[in-house]
Design an enzyme around this catalytic site. Structure first.
Site, PDB file in Angstrom:
ATOM      1  N   LYS A 185      58.671 -32.866  35.054  1.00 39.81           N
ATOM      2  CA  LYS A 185      57.400 -32.439  35.650  1.00 39.81           C
ATOM      3  C   LYS A 185      57.597 -32.164  37.138  1.00 39.81           C
ATOM      4  O   LYS A 185      57.210 -31.121  37.654  1.00 39.81           O
ATOM      5  CB  LYS A 185      56.367 -33.558  35.472  1.00 39.81           C
ATOM      6  CG  LYS A 185      55.087 -33.352  36.246  1.00 39.81           C
ATOM      7  CD  LYS A 185      54.282 -34.652  36.338  1.00 39.81           C
ATOM      8  CE  LYS A 185      53.044 -34.472  37.150  1.00 39.81           C
ATOM      9  NZ  LYS A 185      52.028 -33.621  36.494  1.00 39.81           N
ATOM     10  N   LYS A 212      45.964 -26.975  20.673  1.00 42.05           N
ATOM     11  CA  LYS A 212      46.486 -28.276  20.254  1.00 42.05           C
ATOM     12  C   LYS A 212      47.470 -28.202  19.107  1.00 42.05           C
ATOM     13  O   LYS A 212      47.252 -27.468  18.149  1.00 42.05           O
ATOM     14  CB  LYS A 212      45.334 -29.168  19.830  1.00 42.05           C
ATOM     15  CG  LYS A 212      44.807 -29.943  20.973  1.00 42.05           C
ATOM     16  CD  LYS A 212      43.630 -30.766  20.558  1.00 42.05           C
ATOM     17  CE  LYS A 212      42.970 -31.296  21.786  1.00 42.05           C
ATOM     18  NZ  LYS A 212      43.620 -32.511  22.293  1.00 42.05           N
ATOM     19  N   ILE A 246      26.270 -30.635  33.511  1.00 48.07           N
ATOM     20  CA  ILE A 246      26.874 -31.457  32.454  1.00 48.07           C
ATOM     21  C   ILE A 246      27.237 -32.860  32.934  1.00 48.07           C
ATOM     22  O   ILE A 246      27.472 -33.758  32.135  1.00 48.07           O
ATOM     23  CB  ILE A 246      28.102 -30.731  31.862  1.00 48.07           C
ATOM     24  CG1 ILE A 246      27.689 -29.348  31.340  1.00 48.07           C
ATOM     25  CG2 ILE A 246      28.752 -31.510  30.738  1.00 48.07           C
ATOM     26  CD1 ILE A 246      26.564 -29.361  30.316  1.00 48.07           C
ATOM     27  N   GLY A 247      27.293 -33.066  34.234  1.00 43.98           N
ATOM     28  CA  GLY A 247      27.514 -34.444  34.692  1.00 43.98           C
ATOM     29  C   GLY A 247      28.304 -34.561  35.973  1.00 43.98           C
ATOM     30  O   GLY A 247      27.783 -34.981  36.993  1.00 43.98           O
ATOM     31  N   GLU A 296      29.089 -38.392  39.066  1.00 45.72           N
ATOM     32  CA  GLU A 296      30.274 -39.116  38.551  1.00 45.72           C
ATOM     33  C   GLU A 296      31.423 -39.320  39.546  1.00 45.72           C
ATOM     34  O   GLU A 296      32.589 -39.316  39.150  1.00 45.72           O
ATOM     35  CB  GLU A 296      30.811 -38.424  37.272  1.00 45.72           C
ATOM     36  CG  GLU A 296      29.777 -38.282  36.178  1.00 45.72           C
ATOM     37  CD  GLU A 296      30.298 -37.592  34.901  1.00 45.72           C
ATOM     38  OE1 GLU A 296      31.515 -37.614  34.658  1.00 45.72           O
ATOM     39  OE2 GLU A 296      29.463 -37.051  34.151  1.00 45.72           O
ATOM     40  N   GLU A 330      38.249 -33.229  17.840  1.00 44.23           N
ATOM     41  CA  GLU A 330      39.681 -33.497  17.839  1.00 44.23           C
ATOM     42  C   GLU A 330      40.111 -34.538  16.830  1.00 44.23           C
ATOM     43  O   GLU A 330      41.283 -34.627  16.495  1.00 44.23           O
ATOM     44  CB  GLU A 330      40.116 -33.933  19.232  1.00 44.23           C
ATOM     45  CG  GLU A 330      39.906 -32.796  20.174  1.00 44.23           C
ATOM     46  CD  GLU A 330      40.242 -33.140  21.589  1.00 44.23           C
ATOM     47  OE1 GLU A 330      39.695 -32.478  22.464  1.00 44.23           O
ATOM     48  OE2 GLU A 330      41.044 -34.061  21.808  1.00 44.23           O
ATOM     49  N   HIS A 362      27.082 -33.772  24.836  1.00 46.63           N
ATOM     50  CA  HIS A 362      27.797 -32.578  25.279  1.00 46.63           C
ATOM     51  C   HIS A 362      29.100 -32.468  24.509  1.00 46.63           C
ATOM     52  O   HIS A 362      29.786 -33.459  24.301  1.00 46.63           O
ATOM     53  CB  HIS A 362      28.085 -32.654  26.781  1.00 46.63           C
ATOM     54  CG  HIS A 362      29.088 -31.625  27.231  1.00 46.63           C
ATOM     55  ND1 HIS A 362      28.784 -30.289  27.312  1.00 46.63           N
ATOM     56  CD2 HIS A 362      30.388 -31.738  27.579  1.00 46.63           C
ATOM     57  CE1 HIS A 362      29.862 -29.629  27.694  1.00 46.63           C
ATOM     58  NE2 HIS A 362      30.847 -30.487  27.858  1.00 46.63           N
ATOM     59  N   GLU A 397      29.789 -25.204  24.834  1.00 50.02           N
ATOM     60  CA  GLU A 397      30.598 -24.316  25.660  1.00 50.02           C
ATOM     61  C   GLU A 397      30.582 -22.881  25.154  1.00 50.02           C
ATOM     62  O   GLU A 397      31.571 -22.435  24.601  1.00 50.02           O
ATOM     63  CB  GLU A 397      32.039 -24.851  25.611  1.00 50.02           C
ATOM     64  CG  GLU A 397      32.819 -24.626  26.854  1.00 50.02           C
ATOM     65  CD  GLU A 397      34.269 -25.059  26.666  1.00 50.02           C
ATOM     66  OE1 GLU A 397      34.556 -26.215  26.970  1.00 50.02           O
ATOM     67  OE2 GLU A 397      35.072 -24.234  26.233  1.00 50.02           O
ATOM     68  N   HIS A 406      35.754 -23.070  34.001  1.00 54.88           N
ATOM     69  CA  HIS A 406      37.207 -23.241  34.037  1.00 54.88           C
ATOM     70  C   HIS A 406      37.877 -22.315  35.033  1.00 54.88           C
ATOM     71  O   HIS A 406      39.090 -22.324  35.181  1.00 54.88           O
ATOM     72  CB  HIS A 406      37.794 -23.061  32.631  1.00 54.88           C
ATOM     73  CG  HIS A 406      37.145 -23.991  31.646  1.00 54.88           C
ATOM     74  ND1 HIS A 406      35.963 -23.680  31.001  1.00 54.88           N
ATOM     75  CD2 HIS A 406      37.461 -25.240  31.245  1.00 54.88           C
ATOM     76  CE1 HIS A 406      35.614 -24.701  30.225  1.00 54.88           C
ATOM     77  NE2 HIS A 406      36.497 -25.651  30.354  1.00 54.88           N
TER      78      HIS A 406
END
Ligand code: GLN
Ligand code: ZN
Length: 759
Positions: free
Chosen positions: A20, A110, A435-436, A488, A609, A645, A669, A698
């Site tokens: 990484k 995924k 959304i938060g 948040e 998921e 959500h 979304e 995004h």
């Protein structure tokens, strides 16, 4: 050990995330690609040597990747989308993965039901496939120089096609005849490497429900691939589920062995007799490659005993259940973890010893273990015993409560609840919310970190967070947002934040698992019965509510998402763990509500998921996932509005399940799909309120008022205004304040415009 122990694949990011670091440094132009290659070379050496030292018989090459193995496979086939055609070498490779100035990146998604993401190959009829075998051949030689004859890992042609998309959206399997000759050519080259070479061909797609059409491709494909050369031993490997349909076919091809996952696909046991008849080798996946718990060697030996009832011992090879890519690297660096808990865990390096010891004990008996192995074996028995009886894990109060818990649903029908809520909350049609989370500034992150490291006082920390909340509220009020959030700032992550406050949750220091490219996640883990020692969010939310006359939404993460983004204990069924979390959350909702909070959002970002790979298991998952969402909100009164959500736009398959969750409002979304994907809500007569994201968070781009007016108009074509909320399509924490403010101001303007026009 002789060739009896096997590892499907090994993590490549490095025990200190060396890969990484060097990749990110290269991308930032701080080092050359030579440097990246040097680090990669060192890592491969180190990883091979770990496996060799542990006595693993089958060690892989080509499990390394600079970014992703599916992308590597596309490159191997020369399946390069047109827009990248002018690029070469590493520039080409990383542009495909990450985009470049002129080319958008390829899509990422995924890998089955894991949190690893692969690059989705884009295939076209115009592609000219040709073989690029150098990476694969070179890696084999690199290992050989170190005295290791590796098995070569490849992603199988059928899985490759199943995971690819065609630019003209047609069937990818139609391209099989174009790519098979390349695979054949590759195998021919591989066969020249040595007298005998083992090739592991991964076909995890066989672990899904496959149409007959796809199944019918297995035999011709593997007949062809296995007849390339007698020098090759071909193993077809599947994982994450059973692959009985494919196994039935594969045994009639000349492959050498099949690799099966006996942990996540117990049904594979049903194939044993057939495998034995065909005299194929069975690579038995017994050591969990996607969780962090110490193997229970006694239980594994029992499982092996069961397998060896059908399969001759000489045909059995003992393996990890899948690539160890999905586990963290080594426990060595977990220096701050509770010593008890640490003895229950095993990361990739420790799993190597487990595979080795299991193999030795199974084939040669306990007496064959050397001193070091014997010590690990003894410790294993002891750790599993201590885990079984530890008071850290087993909490009778929690168990009794879960057992007796009977409030499975909140009071009131939606129809009545919403009427009451609208009277009390008095929000307008097209109510405006977010959304938060709001942008996480460097200051906020630093404050959180300093507080965690005891470098600032609780008081200082809270003052800073409150200042953020104050600013966040002022902005929302000025901007004209109607249902507010506190932003948040105190949350590093939507699961970790709750995990840290729940009993039964553990955290690692270095438990990094590759998520995509250079990105790693460090999932928390659930080791014991879950309870909530005290309220988790009430102070922050009530503080925020005290600062405004508008409605402040309480913000929680739902039980299914908490579960799906954690390593979960393997000594209890998932649905029981999930229920424990749900009950803890129901207490939190009760507290929020008693503190005067009128709207509570329970995020289920990762609901989708957890879906099983096999259709036959979906009902069961949906049943308990919905049950536990409902348990979590069961304490809410009729007049408390429950939002949820989800970070998805595709609801076609699951709309009825979503409806059954019975949330009053769901935000989703849809920003990138116009209103197409919303239509399903209308088609099924969905009654609850919906907040389709009207712009894409995004990207840093600020959408114009006009654009959002159009988007709202599209939504209004599908659902009536009194059923719609207006919000961005996800939380804003990764954005910058500047663009966030502009975007939200435009969003409010757009709503005002529409409201005026509709008056
Ligand atoms: N409330 C969370 C936030 O806004 C939801 C994030 C998510 O769905 N991924 O950050
Ligand atoms: Zn989201």
């Amino acid at each position: 050990m002789s060739k009896k122990s096997y590892v499907v694949g090994f993590p490549r990011i490095g025990e200190q995330r060396e890969l990484k670091k060097v990749l990110e440094s290269f991308w930032a132009n701080n080092c050359s690609f030579d440097e990246v290659e040097k680090v990669a070379g060192d890592l491969k050496k180190r990883h091979w040597s770990y496996q060799k030292k542990a006595g693993i018989g089958y060690i892989s090459s080509n499990d390394f990747s600079f970014y992703d193995n599916v992308l590597d496979t596309a490159v191997m086939l020369n399946a390069i989308p047109k827009r990248f055609k002018d690029l070469k070498n590493e520039e080409l490779y990383f542009s495909m993965a990450r985009g470049s100035k002129d080319c958008v990146a390829m899509e990422m998604t995924k890998w089955f039901n894991t949190n690893y993401h692969y690059i989705v190959p884009e295939l076209s009829l115009e592609d000219e496939y040709k073989l690029n075998a150098s990476k694969i051949l070179n890696e084999y030689q690199e290992a050989k120089e170190q005295g290791i004859k590796t098995k070569i890992n490849l992603i199988g042609p059928l899985t490759f096609l199943a995971l690819s998309k065609r630019v003209d959206r047609k069937d990818t399997f139609a391209l099989l005849n174009k790519i098979l000759p390349i695979y054949e050519e590759l195998l021919k080259e591989i066969a020249l490497l040595d007298e005998v070479v083992t090739v592991q061909i991964d076909e995890p797609v066989f672990a899904k429900d496959n149409e007959v059409k796809v199944l019918s491709l297995i035999k011709p494909t593997y007949d062809r691939l296995s007849s390339v050369s007698n020098n090759l031993k071909i193993i077809v490997t599947t994982y994450f589920e059973h692959s009985n349909e494919a196994t039935k076919i594969l045994i009639h091809t000349p492959i050498w062995g099949v690799g099966l996952d006996f942990l996540y696909g117990k049904e594979n046991l049903e194939s044993l007799e057939l495998i034995e008849k065909s005299d194929k080798k069975l690579i038995a996946g017994i050591v969990d490659g996607r969780n962090i718990w110490k193997n229970n060697i006694q239980n594994s030996l029992e499982l092996l005993a069961l397998i060896s009832k059908d399969i001759k011992k000489e045909n059995i090879i003992i393996s990890s259940s899948c690539s160890l890519l999905h586990t963290p690297f080594t426990l060595k660096y977990e220096v701050t973890m509770d010593e008890n808990i640490k003895t229950w865990l095993s990361y990739a390096v420790e799993k190597l010893d487990e595979v080795n010891i299991l193999t030795k004990v199974f084939f040669e008996g306990v007496n064959s273990l050397n001193n070091k192995e014997n010590k690990i074996y003894e410790e294993n028995i002891q750790a599993n015993h201590s885990r079984k009886i530890s008071a850290l894990i087993h909490d009778e109060t929690v168990q009794n409560r879960v057992h007796e818990f009977s409030k499975l649903q909140r009071e009131g029908k939606y129809k009545d609840r919403i009427k009451l809520q609208k009277e009390i909350l008095k929000y307008k049609d097209l109510a405006i919310t977010t959304i938060g989370s709001f942008p996480q500034t460097p200051e906020v992150r630093i404050a959180r970190k300093d507080y965690k490291n005891n470098e600032i006082s609780k008081n200082d920390y809270e003052t800073q967070m409150k200042r953020y909340i104050d600013d966040c509220i002022s902005f929302q009020e000025e901007c004209g947002i109607e249902v507010l959030v506190h932003g948040e700032p105190e949350r590093n992550d939507m699961v970790e934040y709750f995990g840290e406050q729940l009993k039964g949750y553990g955290f690692s220091k270095n438990g990094w698992v590759q998520s995509y490219g250079s990105r790693c996640v460090k999932p928390p883990f659930i080791y014991g019965d879950i309870s909530r020692p005290k309220a988790m969010t009430v102070d922050w939310i009530t503080y925020a509510q005290s600062k405004t006359d508008k409605i402040m939404k309480g913000m929680l993460t739902g039980p299914v998402t908490i579960l799906n983004w954690s390593f979960v204990r393997d000594d209890k069924p998932r649905d029981e763990v999930s229920k424990q979390i749900a009950i803890a959350l129901s207490d939190e909702i009760n507290d929020l509500q008693n503190a005067g909070i009128k709207i509570i959002q329970v995020d289920e970002a990762a609901f989708k998921e957890g879906y099983p790979l096999r259709r036959e298991k979906i009902k069961d998952y949906e049943n308990w996932a919905v049950r536990d969402f409902k348990i979590a909100v069961s304490s809410s009164k009729k007049q408390t509005q429950i939002h949820t959500h989800m970070c998805y736009s595709e609801f076609n398959d699951i709309i009825k399940t979503i409806e059954n969750m019975d949330a009053d409002v769901i935000s989703i979304e849809t920003a990138r799909s116009g209103n197409e994907l919303l239509k399903i809500f209308k088609e099924v007569g969905y009654k609850q309120e919906v907040g389709p994201g009207i712009y894409d968070i995004h990207s840093p781009r600020v959408p114009s008022i006009e654009e959002m007016v159009n988007q709202i108009k599209l939504l209004l074509e599908v659902l009536p205004k009194n059923q719609l909320w207006i919000n961005p399509d996800c939380g804003l924490k990764t954005r910058k304040w500047e663009e966030t403010k502009l975007s939200l101001q435009n969003m409010v303007e757009a709503v005002n415009y529409i409201r005026k026009e509709n008056r």
